[in-house]
Structure formats: C-alpha cells, structure tokens
Design an enzyme around this catalytic site. Sequence first.
Site, PDB file in Angstrom:
ATOM      1  N   ARG A   1      39.793   8.504  42.068  1.00 47.65           N
ATOM      2  CA  ARG A   1      39.952   8.688  40.549  1.00 47.65           C
ATOM      3  C   ARG A   1      40.971   7.518  40.345  1.00 47.65           C
ATOM      4  O   ARG A   1      41.626   6.914  40.798  1.00 47.65           O
ATOM      5  CB  ARG A   1      40.619  10.125  40.570  1.00 47.65           C
TER       6      ARG A   1
ATOM      7  N   LYS B   1      47.129  10.853  41.278  1.00 43.10           N
ATOM      8  CA  LYS B   1      47.835  12.015  42.447  1.00 43.10           C
ATOM      9  C   LYS B   1      49.414  11.600  42.394  1.00 43.10           C
ATOM     10  O   LYS B   1      49.770  10.476  41.794  1.00 43.10           O
ATOM     11  CB  LYS B   1      47.123  11.551  43.750  1.00 43.10           C
TER      12      LYS B   1
ATOM     13  N   TYR C   1      50.012  13.868  38.171  1.00 39.89           N
ATOM     14  CA  TYR C   1      50.416  15.283  39.066  1.00 39.89           C
ATOM     15  C   TYR C   1      51.311  14.834  39.961  1.00 39.89           C
ATOM     16  O   TYR C   1      51.306  14.160  40.708  1.00 39.89           O
ATOM     17  CB  TYR C   1      48.933  15.577  39.927  1.00 39.89           C
TER      18      TYR C   1
ATOM     19  N   HIS D   1      53.133  18.256  41.994  1.00 40.94           N
ATOM     20  CA  HIS D   1      53.072  19.217  42.776  1.00 40.94           C
ATOM     21  C   HIS D   1      54.450  19.375  43.770  1.00 40.94           C
ATOM     22  O   HIS D   1      54.358  19.086  45.182  1.00 40.94           O
ATOM     23  CB  HIS D   1      51.919  19.143  43.629  1.00 40.94           C
TER      24      HIS D   1
ATOM     25  N   GLU E   1      50.789  19.030  35.747  1.00 42.80           N
ATOM     26  CA  GLU E   1      50.510  20.356  36.395  1.00 42.80           C
ATOM     27  C   GLU E   1      51.494  21.411  35.494  1.00 42.80           C
ATOM     28  O   GLU E   1      51.237  22.647  35.623  1.00 42.80           O
ATOM     29  CB  GLU E   1      50.565  20.799  37.637  1.00 42.80           C
TER      30      GLU E   1
ATOM     31  N   SER F   1      41.354  22.232  37.666  1.00 46.26           N
ATOM     32  CA  SER F   1      41.005  23.473  38.234  1.00 46.26           C
ATOM     33  C   SER F   1      39.542  23.901  37.925  1.00 46.26           C
ATOM     34  O   SER F   1      39.093  24.210  38.980  1.00 46.26           O
ATOM     35  CB  SER F   1      41.937  24.665  37.764  1.00 46.26           C
TER      36      SER F   1
ATOM     37  N   SER G   1      45.130  42.985  42.623  1.00 48.11           N
ATOM     38  CA  SER G   1      45.523  42.311  43.788  1.00 48.11           C
ATOM     39  C   SER G   1      46.675  42.981  44.300  1.00 48.11           C
ATOM     40  O   SER G   1      47.844  43.316  43.552  1.00 48.11           O
ATOM     41  CB  SER G   1      45.772  40.889  43.564  1.00 48.11           C
TER      42      SER G   1
ATOM     43  N   LEU H   1      47.999  30.766  41.497  1.00 53.02           N
ATOM     44  CA  LEU H   1      48.785  29.709  40.969  1.00 53.02           C
ATOM     45  C   LEU H   1      50.222  30.328  40.274  1.00 53.02           C
ATOM     46  O   LEU H   1      49.970  31.179  39.401  1.00 53.02           O
ATOM     47  CB  LEU H   1      47.944  28.903  39.745  1.00 53.02           C
TER      48      LEU H   1
ATOM     49  N   VAL I   1      42.224  26.464  47.777  1.00 51.32           N
ATOM     50  CA  VAL I   1      42.370  25.440  46.397  1.00 51.32           C
ATOM     51  C   VAL I   1      43.951  25.355  46.385  1.00 51.32           C
ATOM     52  O   VAL I   1      44.471  24.129  45.545  1.00 51.32           O
ATOM     53  CB  VAL I   1      41.702  25.741  45.500  1.00 51.32           C
ATOM     54  N   ALA I   2      44.809  26.210  46.391  1.00 44.48           N
ATOM     55  CA  ALA I   2      46.187  26.343  46.202  1.00 44.48           C
ATOM     56  C   ALA I   2      46.881  25.293  47.142  1.00 44.48           C
ATOM     57  O   ALA I   2      48.224  25.181  46.898  1.00 44.48           O
ATOM     58  CB  ALA I   2      46.750  27.799  46.314  1.00 44.48           C
ATOM     59  N   ILE I   3      46.351  24.347  47.821  1.00 45.68           N
ATOM     60  CA  ILE I   3      46.964  23.776  48.912  1.00 45.68           C
ATOM     61  C   ILE I   3      47.985  22.666  48.453  1.00 45.68           C
ATOM     62  O   ILE I   3      48.910  22.465  48.940  1.00 45.68           O
ATOM     63  CB  ILE I   3      46.145  23.031  49.878  1.00 45.68           C
ATOM     64  N   ASP I   4      47.781  22.091  47.134  1.00 41.10           N
ATOM     65  CA  ASP I   4      48.593  21.413  46.343  1.00 41.10           C
ATOM     66  C   ASP I   4      49.979  21.718  46.176  1.00 41.10           C
ATOM     67  O   ASP I   4      50.761  21.168  46.113  1.00 41.10           O
ATOM     68  CB  ASP I   4      47.997  20.798  45.042  1.00 41.10           C
TER      69      ASP I   4
ATOM     70  N   ASN J   1      43.310  16.831  47.598  1.00 38.16           N
ATOM     71  CA  ASN J   1      42.786  16.276  46.486  1.00 38.16           C
ATOM     72  C   ASN J   1      41.151  16.732  46.098  1.00 38.16           C
ATOM     73  O   ASN J   1      40.354  15.502  46.114  1.00 38.16           O
ATOM     74  CB  ASN J   1      43.200  14.812  46.206  1.00 38.16           C
ATOM     75  N   MET J   2      40.819  17.807  46.157  1.00 35.72           N
ATOM     76  CA  MET J   2      39.289  18.357  46.161  1.00 35.72           C
ATOM     77  C   MET J   2      38.780  17.432  45.205  1.00 35.72           C
ATOM     78  O   MET J   2      37.600  16.963  45.144  1.00 35.72           O
ATOM     79  CB  MET J   2      39.432  19.774  46.097  1.00 35.72           C
TER      80      MET J   2
END
Length: 371
Positions: free
Chosen positions: A15, A75, A94, A96, A118, A134, A220, A240, A267-270, A300-301
């Site tokens: 990107r 990133k 981003y 994070h 974010e 997302s 949940s 998130l 997906v929450a790994i960031d 970075n999916m």
Amino acid sequence: MIIGVPKEIKNHEYRVGMTPASVYELCQHGHQLLVETQAGVGIGFSDQDYQDVGATIVTNAADVFAQADMIVKVKEPQAVERALLRHDQILFTYLHLAPDLPQTEDLIKSGAVCIAYETVTSARGGLPLLAPMSEVAGRMSIQAGAMALEKSKQGRGVLLGGVPGVEPAKVVILGGGMVGRNAAQMAVGMGANVSVLDRNVDVLRQLDADFRGQLQTIYSSSASVEEQVSTADLVIGGVLLPGAAAPKLITRAMLSKMKPGAAIVDVAIDQGGCAETSKATTHQDPIYIVDGIVHYCVANMPGGVARTATMALNNATLPYIVTLANKGYRQALLDDEHLRNGLNVMHGKLCCEEVAQALQLDYVTSETLLN
C-alpha cells in the site's frame, strides 16, 4: 506545506500513503508533494504517474523525511523510519501504539506530532479512517480462514459452505463492529453457519435485522465465548476498543476445548490480538500452530489486497490531509475535535489516555498541549 510520501517497508506491504489522484488534489491546493521512488509500484502506480500530477520523485526515504513538513504513510513507522522523525514534523498514519512500547517511546523522543488514523472519530460515531481497512480485513478474514482450514495448513479439512448432504463449517465472529459485519457478510454468502457475539445489544439487534435470520446473534460473556469457541471450526477475532489493547477473550485453556485443526483469524492483532496465544505474523509466513489450533495473525492483512485497500483508505484520509495541509496541524486540531482525537503523541508527550493505560505511561490531554 511540503508533504512526503515514503515507500512502505513492512513485510509484504504494498500500500502507499497517497495515490496519484490524492497527490493531484494537494497540488491543486498549492502544496508540494515529495514521493519516494517506487512508492506505488507494487499496486500499479509508477513514478511517472506521480510526476504527471505534480509530485517530485525523491530517491530515498531519508530525503523525504528530511524535507517534508508532514509525512503521510499507511503502516506504523518502523524503527529506521522513527529515527528520521524530527520535532514538530507531522506524522499521519496508522500507529496502533497500545501493544507497542518501543514505538511509543521512539515517537515521544522524536518530538513529532503523531496523528493516528485509528483514533480519529466522526460526528456520527465510529472511526472513519479505520473503517475502510476494517471492511477489507473483515472480508479477507473469511478467505484467510477458509485457507487455514485446509489440511495442507494443518486445518480440519472443512469447506466453509459444505456441500449437499454435508453440513457447513461453524464460523464464530467475536465482535459485531465493522470487521465482524463484513466477515459475517462473506461467511453467510459462502453458506457457513455463522454466529456473532457482541456486548452491545443494539449492535446485535441491527445485525439480526440486516441479515434476516441468516446468522445467530449471541450476547458476549465469558461463558458464551467459551461455549461458542469450543464448537467452532473457524473463529474470527474482530473486537476493538478504540486506541486500547484488545481484550484477551480466547484464553490458552480454551484451545484444548476446541476442535483439533480449528482455526483462529485474529484481526485484532494490530492492537495486540484477542487470543492469549496470538502473535503477529506476516503475509510471507502467515500461520502457526498452538495446541493443534491454526492461528492466522497477519498484522497488515489489507496489504494482501493492496490496491483495493489503498484506494479505500485514500478516499477516507484525503479530506483530513487537505485540512492539515491548508490550516497547519495546530489550527486543524483545534477546529475539529474528531481529528483531535487522532492526536496520540505531540512534542514529547503522550496524549491518548487508552494508550497510556495500556502501557502504564503518563499522558496529558491534547487540549492542554495545543493550548
């Protein structure tokens, strides 16, 4: 203002912070654009494409950082890039920071003005600069999960949608936000048996209405998460907490209760990941096995579909880049509380409460710094 666009250097990250169309827009406002050579080549944008719209091509990242008033990236800056930042320089990307103490410390030391995509908010609620990625990551999570379930990846050997006479896979999605909604859309479309867990009952009601009974919505709790994860073929971690570290909803103990060969796509790994056993991986080496469970935790999916992701991200970031360039960061942040929420670090001070709590650091409010 001089705006710099360096080439991304994270593993398999293609990107780019600004497309030629975005560069053209800033040039029309009278700003100077410096683009590192080959910055967009991975997604089909040549140096000539950038030159044709008014950019100056620079041979290396060091020169981009040395000359630019504002750096626009995708990133979080890597260590070599953080060393190039200087006092009062704007960094817009981003970040994070919550799970990343070394980066946070480096940004504080730099004295730069660091605005994180974010944590920028909107008047309608939500996170407008996180939303496009997302959406992409949510949709990608299902195709990544389908791959992880293949036997060649040590998965269960289950087809998500099944076939006539064979039941489909059970997909459990933790979090009903932008990631969860998009993951659900793809999983339902592929014919999987889908359950979504969230703590917000209004979110669950909306999902139930939108999907018209094609998925199951579950409140949940510790008990419901454990029950659903233990019976899942594929778990999507889409939780998130804006700016904060992701909660560890999937414990190490839960893995022993899961089906052998089941998969977790975190997906929450960031933000540190929502499974205790999650650790960041790359597109080059995306999966690993813990207690027989396949983990896909690429940090970075969206970089895997870099052209689509770049276009979607630029659609969202461009108005903010124009505002920062036209007004300067101080006035732009004072005028817009939602953009101000994106300010994480400024002049050697941390100013994001959630990051401060996660890393046990002191912070001051952005209003205090700006005034």
